[in-house]
Design an enzyme around this catalytic site. Sequence first.
Site, short mmCIF file in Angstrom:
data_model
loop_
_atom_site.label_atom_id
_atom_site.label_comp_id
_atom_site.label_asym_id
_atom_site.label_seq_id
_atom_site.Cartn_x
_atom_site.Cartn_y
_atom_site.Cartn_z
N GLU A 185 23.14 30.93 70.03
CA GLU A 185 21.73 30.82 69.64
C GLU A 185 21.72 31.00 68.13
OE1 GLU A 185 18.75 31.25 68.16
OE2 GLU A 185 18.21 33.13 69.17
N CYS A 195 14.06 33.71 64.68
CA CYS A 195 14.69 32.38 64.77
C CYS A 195 13.68 31.31 65.15
CB CYS A 195 15.87 32.41 65.72
SG CYS A 195 15.44 33.13 67.31
P1 NAD Z 1 25.44 36.26 58.55
O1 NAD Z 1 25.67 34.83 58.80
O2 NAD Z 1 26.41 37.01 57.71
O3 NAD Z 1 25.36 37.09 59.93
C1 NAD Z 1 24.53 36.72 61.00
C2 NAD Z 1 24.89 37.66 62.16
O4 NAD Z 1 26.23 37.41 62.56
C3 NAD Z 1 24.87 39.15 61.80
O5 NAD Z 1 24.36 39.86 62.90
C4 NAD Z 1 26.32 39.52 61.56
O6 NAD Z 1 26.61 40.87 61.88
C5 NAD Z 1 27.05 38.59 62.48
N1 NAD Z 1 28.35 38.18 61.98
C6 NAD Z 1 28.67 37.82 60.71
N2 NAD Z 1 29.97 37.46 60.64
C7 NAD Z 1 30.47 37.60 61.89
C8 NAD Z 1 31.75 37.38 62.47
N3 NAD Z 1 32.79 36.93 61.75
N4 NAD Z 1 31.91 37.65 63.79
C9 NAD Z 1 30.87 38.10 64.54
N5 NAD Z 1 29.65 38.32 64.05
C10 NAD Z 1 29.44 38.07 62.74
O7 NAD Z 1 24.01 36.36 57.95
P2 NAD Z 1 23.04 37.54 57.61
O8 NAD Z 1 22.95 37.70 56.14
O9 NAD Z 1 23.28 38.77 58.44
O10 NAD Z 1 21.75 36.82 58.16
C11 NAD Z 1 21.26 35.70 57.46
C12 NAD Z 1 21.18 34.46 58.28
O11 NAD Z 1 21.58 34.63 59.62
C13 NAD Z 1 19.74 34.06 58.35
O12 NAD Z 1 19.44 33.21 57.28
C14 NAD Z 1 19.60 33.39 59.67
O13 NAD Z 1 19.79 32.01 59.52
C15 NAD Z 1 20.74 33.89 60.49
N6 NAD Z 1 20.30 34.78 61.57
C16 NAD Z 1 19.85 34.18 62.70
C17 NAD Z 1 19.42 34.98 63.73
C18 NAD Z 1 18.91 34.37 65.00
O14 NAD Z 1 18.13 35.00 65.72
N7 NAD Z 1 19.35 33.18 65.37
C19 NAD Z 1 19.43 36.35 63.61
C20 NAD Z 1 19.90 36.93 62.43
C21 NAD Z 1 20.35 36.12 61.41
#
Ligand code: NAD
Length: 483
Positions: free
Chosen positions: A258, A292
Site C-alpha cells: 500500500e 495516503c
Molecule cells: P520513507 O520512504 O523513508 O519511509 C516510509 C516508511 O517506510 C516509513 O515507515 C519507514 O520506516 C519505512 N521504511 C523506510 N525504509 C525502509 C526499509 N528499507 N525497509 C522497511 N521499511 C522501511 O519516507 P518517510 O520520510 O518516512 O515518509 C515520506 C513518504 O512516505 C511520504 O511522502 C509518503 O509518500 C510515504 N508514506 C506513505 C504512507 C502510506 O500510508 N502509504 C505512509 C507514510 C509515508
Amino acid sequence: MFAPIWLGMTYQTDLKLFIDGAWRAGEGRDCHEVVNPATAQTIARLPLATEADLDEALHVAERAFPMWRDTDVEKRSAILRKAGRYLKENAKDIGALLTQEQGKPVKEAIGEVYGAASMFAWYAEEIKRDYGRTLVRPVGQRSIVTHQPVGVVATFTPWNFPIYLLAKKVAAALAAGCSVISKPPEETPACCQAVAKALDEAGLPQGVFQLVHGVPDMVSRKLIGSDVVRKISFTGSIPVGKHLMHLAADGVKRLTLELGGHAPVLVFDDVDLDKTLDQLVPQKFRNAGQVCVSPTRFYVQEGIYDDFVKGFAERTKRVQVGDGMADGTQMGPLANARRPDAIRELVDDARAKGAKVLAGGERGNEGFFFQPTLLADVPLDADIMNNEPFGPVAVARPFKDMDEALEQANRLPYGLAAFAFTENLRRANILGDRIEAGMVGINGFAISSADAPFGGVKESGFGSEGGKEGLETYQVVKAIHMC
Ligand code: NAD
C-alpha cells in the site's frame, strides 16, 4: 495557548521489544530518540532490535505457527475480540501517547485507536465465515477448495496511522492463523506497543506475535531474506515498496503493498458549494494531510472555480493549528523533521512556476509545523502536481468538462483513492467506472472501514487490506481431490 486535556499525562518511557511473549529492553541495544513533533523535544529512547533479536523472533514465530494454525477458530476469534476490547477500553490513554509521538489532535488519535479496535472485532468474526467450495464431480468423488494460512508474516507499517495500520495487518493475519513479526515505525512506538499489550492481555500464546523496532533497512533485509517468512505486508512510500519487492523476489514471497497516492477531487458545477467546501477542507487537513488517501488535487469546473478557491482559502485560514494535546486544535504538526522541509520545497517550486498561494505557504518557528496551505492555478509541471505531497497542501486547477476532468484525474502513475462531487447520477456512475483508483468516493470521504477492501492500482500498490479480501491475502488456496 490552550489548556491541555490531560494535565497529568506523561509519555510512556519504558519502550521495549516484544518477542516470544516477553518484553525486552536495555542490554546494550542501540537506541532511537523518540521526538514530540509539537516541540521537537526528545521524549524517550527506543531500544532497537539486534540481529540476535531478529533471529529469535524468526525462530519463535516459526515454532508458534503450526500451533496457532491448528488452534480452534473459536479460540482464535475470542482472543482477537478481547484484544479489540482492550484497545477500546484504553483508547483515551493510547490516543494521548499517539498524539505525543505523532502530533495529530488527540480526538483524531482516539478515533484512530477505535479504528484499530474495530479491525480486531471485525476479523474475529470474519474468520468464522471463511468458506471454501465444493466442485461438481461424479457420484462418490469430491474436489474441495480450501484456504490455509500462508505461514509466518512480516509487516512494515508507517507513522501516519501507526496503530490503525498495524492493527489492520495484524488482526487479519492472526485471524487467518499466521504468526506475525511486525516492524512498526520507530517514530511512534508507544501506541504500537499497545497492540502487543492488548494481544498479550487477551491470552495470545507466546511466539505468535512479535514487535521489533529497528533500523528499517536492516530489519527488512533480515526478515524478508529469511526462509521462515512467507508473506510481507508493507505500507509506506513507493521507492521503499519497490525496494522490498526486489528483496521479496529472491524468495518468491507474497506481497501486499500500500504505497500511497495523490488523490484527485473532481468538483462539478452542480454541487452546493458551501456544503461541499465544509466537507472538503477538514478532510484535506486531517492528520495534517499525512494520509495516503488525502484529497489533494482539486479539479474544479470552470464556472465555480473562482468561488471555490475563495471559499477554500477562507476556511483554510480558519483551521486552528497547535499542539495536538491542546483543546481546540484542529491540525497538529507534521510527524517528523523531514516533512516540513519536504513540503517547503514543493510549495517553493510551485510558487516559482506561477502558482498562487491563497492561504498558508510557510512553516512554523518551532516544532514541525507547516501552515494549512492552498495553491491555486498550479501548473502541471510543478513537482507538487506530480509527486504526493503528504502534507497540509491542497492544489487547485479549473476544468471544462467530464472528459478533461477524467484525463487529469488519471494522468499520474498513482491510483489509490479518488473523489468526485456531483448531483448528477449518470455522471457519478461514469466517474466511478472510469477513474483509475482502488477506491472512489462519490460526494464523501468514507472509504476506509473494517469490512471494505482498501488498496491501490498502478504504482499505488496491490493487494487489499480490510474486508474478506484482507483475510485472503494471508491465505493460500489448496485444492484437494478425492478421486
Ligand atoms: P520513507 O520512504 O523513508 O519511509 C516510509 C516508511 O517506510 C516509513 O515507515 C519507514 O520506516 C519505512 N521504511 C523506510 N525504509 C525502509 C526499509 N528499507 N525497509 C522497511 N521499511 C522501511 O519516507 P518517510 O520520510 O518516512 O515518509 C515520506 C513518504 O512516505 C511520504 O511522502 C509518503 O509518500 C510515504 N508514506 C506513505 C504512507 C502510506 O500510508 N502509504 C505512509 C507514510 C509515508
